[in-house]
Scaffold this motif. Structure first.
Motif, PDB file in Angstrom:
ATOM      1  N   HIS A 258      52.177  32.636  38.102  1.00 24.62           N
ATOM      2  CA  HIS A 258      52.163  32.843  39.562  1.00 24.62           C
ATOM      3  C   HIS A 258      52.335  34.325  39.896  1.00 24.62           C
ATOM      4  N   ALA A 259      53.196  35.013  39.142  1.00 25.05           N
ATOM      5  CA  ALA A 259      53.395  36.447  39.378  1.00 25.05           C
ATOM      6  C   ALA A 259      52.123  37.231  39.074  1.00 25.05           C
ATOM      7  N   ALA A 260      51.407  36.846  37.980  1.00 24.45           N
ATOM      8  CA  ALA A 260      50.167  37.541  37.620  1.00 24.45           C
ATOM      9  C   ALA A 260      49.095  37.322  38.675  1.00 24.45           C
ATOM     10  N   VAL A 261      49.004  36.095  39.203  1.00 22.89           N
ATOM     11  CA  VAL A 261      48.018  35.806  40.247  1.00 22.89           C
ATOM     12  C   VAL A 261      48.347  36.588  41.515  1.00 22.89           C
ATOM     13  N   PHE A 262      49.628  36.639  41.906  1.00 25.13           N
ATOM     14  CA  PHE A 262      50.031  37.412  43.084  1.00 25.13           C
ATOM     15  C   PHE A 262      49.651  38.882  42.898  1.00 25.13           C
ATOM     16  N   SER A 263      49.859  39.408  41.685  1.00 22.37           N
ATOM     17  CA  SER A 263      49.511  40.802  41.417  1.00 22.37           C
ATOM     18  C   SER A 263      48.015  41.024  41.596  1.00 22.37           C
ATOM     19  N   ALA A 264      47.198  40.048  41.167  1.00 20.74           N
ATOM     20  CA  ALA A 264      45.746  40.164  41.332  1.00 20.74           C
ATOM     21  C   ALA A 264      45.356  40.129  42.800  1.00 20.74           C
ATOM     22  N   LEU A 265      46.043  39.299  43.586  1.00 21.13           N
ATOM     23  CA  LEU A 265      45.737  39.217  45.020  1.00 21.13           C
ATOM     24  C   LEU A 265      46.081  40.523  45.737  1.00 21.13           C
ATOM     25  N   MET A 266      47.053  41.235  45.214  1.00 24.29           N
ATOM     26  CA  MET A 266      47.418  42.518  45.809  1.00 24.29           C
ATOM     27  C   MET A 266      46.347  43.571  45.555  1.00 24.29           C
ATOM     28  N   GLN A 267      45.544  43.397  44.491  1.00 23.81           N
ATOM     29  CA  GLN A 267      44.516  44.383  44.120  1.00 23.81           C
ATOM     30  C   GLN A 267      43.215  43.650  43.810  1.00 23.81           C
ATOM     31  N   PRO A 268      42.584  43.049  44.785  1.00 25.50           N
ATOM     32  CA  PRO A 268      41.396  42.226  44.515  1.00 25.50           C
ATOM     33  C   PRO A 268      40.236  43.018  43.911  1.00 25.50           C
ATOM     34  N   ASN A 269      40.182  44.329  44.151  1.00 27.35           N
ATOM     35  CA  ASN A 269      39.061  45.119  43.633  1.00 27.35           C
ATOM     36  C   ASN A 269      39.146  45.344  42.121  1.00 27.35           C
ATOM     37  N   THR A 270      40.319  45.139  41.549  1.00 28.00           N
ATOM     38  CA  THR A 270      40.474  45.316  40.105  1.00 28.00           C
ATOM     39  C   THR A 270      40.411  43.984  39.363  1.00 28.00           C
ATOM     40  N   GLN A 271      40.223  42.907  40.073  1.00 26.90           N
ATOM     41  CA  GLN A 271      40.225  41.591  39.465  1.00 26.90           C
ATOM     42  C   GLN A 271      38.882  41.290  38.790  1.00 26.90           C
ATOM     43  N   VAL A 272      38.928  40.808  37.541  1.00 26.64           N
ATOM     44  CA  VAL A 272      37.706  40.369  36.852  1.00 26.64           C
ATOM     45  C   VAL A 272      37.237  39.063  37.477  1.00 26.64           C
ATOM     46  N   THR A 273      35.966  39.045  37.895  1.00 28.59           N
ATOM     47  CA  THR A 273      35.420  37.859  38.563  1.00 28.59           C
ATOM     48  C   THR A 273      34.174  37.364  37.834  1.00 28.59           C
ATOM     49  N   GLN A 274      33.888  36.110  38.049  1.00 35.97           N
ATOM     50  CA  GLN A 274      32.658  35.513  37.523  1.00 35.97           C
ATOM     51  C   GLN A 274      31.724  35.287  38.715  1.00 35.97           C
TER      52      GLN A 274
ATOM     53  N   LEU B 125      43.128  21.483  53.617  1.00 39.08           N
ATOM     54  CA  LEU B 125      43.249  22.483  52.573  1.00 39.08           C
ATOM     55  C   LEU B 125      44.663  23.050  52.539  1.00 39.08           C
ATOM     56  N   TYR B 126      45.201  23.208  51.312  1.00 38.49           N
ATOM     57  CA  TYR B 126      46.541  23.748  51.118  1.00 38.49           C
ATOM     58  C   TYR B 126      46.464  24.932  50.153  1.00 38.49           C
ATOM     59  N   PRO B 127      47.359  25.923  50.326  1.00 38.42           N
ATOM     60  CA  PRO B 127      47.329  27.120  49.468  1.00 38.42           C
ATOM     61  C   PRO B 127      48.176  26.930  48.209  1.00 38.42           C
ATOM     62  N   SER B 128      47.881  27.751  47.220  1.00 34.92           N
ATOM     63  CA  SER B 128      48.719  27.784  46.021  1.00 34.92           C
ATOM     64  C   SER B 128      49.986  28.569  46.321  1.00 34.92           C
ATOM     65  N   LEU B 129      50.960  28.481  45.413  1.00 35.68           N
ATOM     66  CA  LEU B 129      52.219  29.195  45.606  1.00 35.68           C
ATOM     67  C   LEU B 129      51.979  30.701  45.677  1.00 35.68           C
ATOM     68  N   ALA B 130      51.110  31.230  44.782  1.00 34.34           N
ATOM     69  CA  ALA B 130      50.855  32.670  44.792  1.00 34.34           C
ATOM     70  C   ALA B 130      50.131  33.093  46.070  1.00 34.34           C
ATOM     71  N   LEU B 131      49.148  32.289  46.510  1.00 30.80           N
ATOM     72  CA  LEU B 131      48.398  32.641  47.717  1.00 30.80           C
ATOM     73  C   LEU B 131      49.295  32.604  48.952  1.00 30.80           C
ATOM     74  N   GLU B 132      50.142  31.584  49.082  1.00 31.25           N
ATOM     75  CA  GLU B 132      51.038  31.493  50.236  1.00 31.25           C
ATOM     76  C   GLU B 132      52.063  32.622  50.212  1.00 31.25           C
ATOM     77  N   THR B 133      52.528  32.984  49.019  1.00 30.88           N
ATOM     78  CA  THR B 133      53.461  34.113  48.900  1.00 30.88           C
ATOM     79  C   THR B 133      52.782  35.399  49.360  1.00 30.88           C
ATOM     80  N   PHE B 134      51.510  35.567  48.984  1.00 31.49           N
ATOM     81  CA  PHE B 134      50.752  36.751  49.397  1.00 31.49           C
ATOM     82  C   PHE B 134      50.559  36.770  50.912  1.00 31.49           C
TER      83      PHE B 134
END
Length: 736
Positions: A346-362, A236-245
């Protein structure tokens, strides 16, 4: 046996059973559609998702991280040069960001080939000439990759990787991912790849991490989700945003959260330090796009390299470096823009990872919840729709769809839950459409049965009005301004004497059928046929603001059609026919008139009588059609030739009558009309000698006709015997 029972079953019971079967089938088909989620259905769902994202995602909390984007934009390409740049400029970019306080730098680009060293090129050229020099030290000093790698080591830099499905593509160097790998790999739903393009070993070994930059593209070509993890050769490998986080959070490892079902591993989230990031089973999450591109701060790369940035924007910043230019092919199709910079995703995804409780999920349970809701809606609509009228069904369906949509949007906006909605909206829509169609079909079938019986005798529009409102049947009638038409076949008495009864019937039927069709096509109502005469009117029973113009259109078309019919009759051995038409507009009585045994929808009054007189006068003046001044005043799309100012028998008020002329007719006809209008004006002004002079000229140019003969007779008489002072220019007709 079942067929026999069905035939003996009560009609009400049949209807209930039919509704139950229909509702069950529709609900089952939609549940299957939701379960299989075919490509076209996914496209429609994507449209609904895009609408919610754009319209109801206005609460964007401020990110706790300072997220900046450095853009290799058009200005940078113009200042530094076209891409790819010498990597010393990228080294300078990192050095400037490091000096200005950036804490993590992520490159949304690949460096999969070593850059050619200019010293090596010189060395090879000297060797070809037999010159041997030791240039290793200089080569090391001027090697851009070495310079770039040294700058990378001075900060926490993340480089990009692009996974491929072609296993022959394995370019660059792969770092060992900082992810806790499954001890016993089981089948999973994550994206699997067979090849890759990564940065060269010298650069990757200097970096703090490596992340893939692959996009997750839906069937309609839009990007709505991103994968945080992907599988390459069971690793398994991480995405750029996840590895940056991960690097920004000082976390040593990324810990996937698995749960196992039979022989498959399903991902439910990703843990990094204390943060738990919810994902679907494919390690994907919904991208929290801002309403428009460039929602994050952008800085031109050339401004950094040229040291033009003097503020503190990069202090403690996480910086994503990419390009928004068309030429570098990293503009993506997203719900908010068809040209969205990939680096900003990538910047938007990183921002979501910083605030997982505000992220819209399915949520994982969405499919089960939707199926339960579909079953409930099917049962509910089965009992409701059977008791409603078609109109009430329509209103109830619209209300239900609005309520369901409102609940879905509320869950999105307030609870940050995305639940697919199309199947939920489709069920009430389809069930209501079927019920409404069935209601209208039954009603229409009854209407058609009535119309089939009476259409030949009663105006279709009148039948529709009576069907819609039985109270419209009014013996007293009403007074309305309408336009009435009379059309009569010329010399019909002589014509009928020379034909057998059968041939006469054939001629009249072949004449009345197209004439009636013309009247109906122009919104007219047939009043009656009397021998060879047809009477029609416009403006009732249904209102028609342009009743005069529609009547005149019909009259002109009737003349054209009569000419065609005459040619056909001649080929069939029947006599030629011609008609005269009179039209008048005015107030008249209209309504269902008659006795309890027989009634007719008709018009009565002086205005009707005048139209009949005008039809008779067409023979006197030798024209095919006459209209009153009242009709002429409401027909702006036609030109008119004066014919006369007359007082018909039984009336003291004079009325001016006209010959209508189509505006599209040839210039000759328009010129004749213009000349005669001048004659008529002179006649009305008692300038009889001048009028006679113009009339003789007109006769000489265009021949003689009854109209010219009549005016020549009058003018000659008035020249010798002028009228008295009470003369108003009107001619009194003594015959009907």
């Amino acid at each position: 046996m079942w067929f026999y029972r069905w035939r003996r079953m009560k009609k009400s019971t049949k209807k209930k059973l039919y509704n139950l079967i229909t509702t069950s089938i529709v609900a089952l088909l939609i549940i299957i559609l939701q379960w299989l989620n075919p490509a076209w259905f996914d496209r429609v769902e994507g449209i609904a998702y895009d609408f919610k994202l754009v319209s109801f995602s206005d609460n964007y909390p401020v990110s706790p991280a300072n997220i900046q984007i450095v853009d290799i934009d058009e200005q940078s390409l113009k200042t530094i040069g076209r891409w790819p740049w010498p990597r010393k400029y990228l080294a300078e970019l990192i050095d400037q960001l490091t000096a200005q306080g950036a804490v993590v730098i992520a490159f949304d680009m690949l460096f999969s080939e070593a850059q050619q060293n200019p010293v090596s090129q010189v060395e090879q050229a000297l060797l070809k000439q037999g010159i041997h020099l030791d240039l290793n030290k200089l080569k090391s000093q001027l090697d851009d990759d070495t310079i770039f790698a040294k700058s990378i080591t001075n900060n926490d830099v993340i480089l990009g990787t692009l996974f491929q499905q072609d296993k022959s593509l394995q370019q660059g160097y792969m770092l060992a991912p900082a992810i806790i790998q499954p001890q016993q790999p089981l089948p999973h739903l994550l994206n699997r790849y067979k090849g890759y393009n990564a940065s060269i070993k010298k650069l990757n070994q200097a970096a703090q991490g490596q992340g893939f930059i692959n996009a997750v593209i839906d069937v309609d070509g839009f990007i709505r989700r991103t994968a945080l993890l992907s599988d390459y050769k069971n690793v398994l490998y991480p995405s750029l945003a996840l590895e940056t986080f991960r690097v920004y959070s000082f976390a040593e490892k990324i810990i996937p959260q698995w749960h196992h079902q039979e022989n498959i591993s399903l991902l439910s989230g990703i843990k990094i330090g204390k943060a738990l990031i919810a994902t679907d089973n494919k390690a994907q999450l919904l991208i929290p796009f801002r309403p428009t591109p460039r929602a994050f701060p952008y800085t031109s790369a050339s401004d950094l390299i040229n040291k033009k940035i003097t503020d503190k924007r990069f202090d403690g910043a996480v910086v994503f470096i990419g390009s928004s230019t068309v030429g570098m092919a990293d503009l993506r199709t997203t719900p908010v823009s068809l040209a969205y910079p990939g680096v900003e995703i990538h910047a938007a995804v990183f921002s979501a990872l910083m605030q997982p409780n505000t992220q819209v999920t399915q949520p994982e349970w969405w499919l089960g919840a939707n199926i339960i809701l579909l079953v409930f809606l099917a049962i509910f609509f089965y009992f409701i729709l059977r008791i409603l009228s078609p109109l009430a069904m329509t209103l109830f369906a619209l209300l239900s769809i609005s309520v369901l949509w409102g609940i879905n949007v509320s869950l999105w906006h307030y609870q940050h839950l995305h639940l697919p909605i199309i199947a939920i909206l489709l069920l009430p829509f389809v069930l209501s459409a079927i019920a409404i169609s069935k209601g209208f079909y039954s009603e229409n079938r009854q209407r058609q049965q009535v119309k089939a019986i009476f259409d030949q005798y009663v105006p279709p529009a009148h039948i529709d009005q009576l069907l819609d409102d039985p109270n419209a049947l009014n013996m007293e009638g009403e007074r309305k301004v309408l336009t009435v038409l009379f059309a009569d076949i010329r010399n019909f008495t002589n014509l009928s004497e020379n034909l057998s009864a059968n041939k006469l019937k054939t001629l009249l039927n072949n004449y009345f059928s197209p004439i009636t069709e013309i009247i109906f096509n122009n919104q007219g109502t047939i009043d009656k046929y009397v021998g060879d005469m047809v009477m029609a009117f416009w403006g009732a029973p249904l209102p028609d603001e342009n009743h005069a113009e529609h009547a005149l259109n019909s009259a002109m078309q009737m003349l054209v059609e009569t000419t065609k019919l005459s040619q056909q009759f001649q080929q069939q051995g029947l006599p030629n026919i011609s008609i005269g038409i009179g039209l008048n507009t005015g107030e008249m009585n209209v309504g269902d008139m008659g006795s309890t045994f027989r009634r007719a929808y008709t018009v009565l009054g002086d205005s009707v009588n005048l139209a009949s007189r005008l039809e008779s006068l067409t023979k006197f003046y030798g024209v095919t059609i006459l209209v009153s001044e009242y009709t002429k005043n409401q027909c702006s799309n036609y030109d008119f030739q004066f014919i006369d100012k007359v007082k018909v028998k039984g009336k003291q008020q004079a009325v001016t009558i006209y010959l209508p002329i189509d505006k599209h007719c040839d210039d000759k006809q328009k010129q004749v009309a213009k000349q005669f209008n001048e004659i008529f004006e002179l006649y009305q002004q008692r300038q009889f000698i001048n009028a006679l002079h113009l009339l003789k000229s007109l006769q000489k140019q265009h021949g003689n006709n009854p109209l010219y003969q009549e005016y020549r007779r009058r003018l000659t008489f008035y020249i010798t015997t002028p009228p008295d002072e009470k003369w108003d220019g009107a001619f009194i007709h003594q015959n009907k």
